[in-house]
Design a protein around this motif. Structure first.
Motif: not given
Length: 77
Positions: A65-69, A75-77
């Motif tokens: 979850v931390n890696s995805l966040a 990338i600015g999301h």
């Protein structure tokens, strides 16, 4: 514990609940994110989910979850 006659008019599916299953629960006044972080911290070696027979522990899920966040932030999301 389950008052079916009162609740089935509002929540008709409750008539199928076992008697020991409560109609409502008390939820803490915190965000889902905070609940998840607490679970990762307090139960890091507990199984968070089983996906196609693979057990995933809270520690690993928290890492993902931390890696995805972090990637989404980059990338600015």
């Amino acid at each position: 514990m389950n008052n079916i006659s009162t609740n089935e008019k509002i929540l008709p599916w409750t008539k199928h609940y076992d008697l020991e299953v409560p109609i409502t629960l008390n939820y803490p006044n915190v965000t889902l994110d905070e609940l998840f972080r607490r679970s990762v911290k307090d139960h890091s070696e507990a199984i968070a989910l089983i996906f196609f027979g693979r057990e995933i522990r809270y520690r690993q899920l928290g890492h993902w979850v931390n890696s995805l966040a972090g990637a989404m932030e980059e990338i600015g999301h």
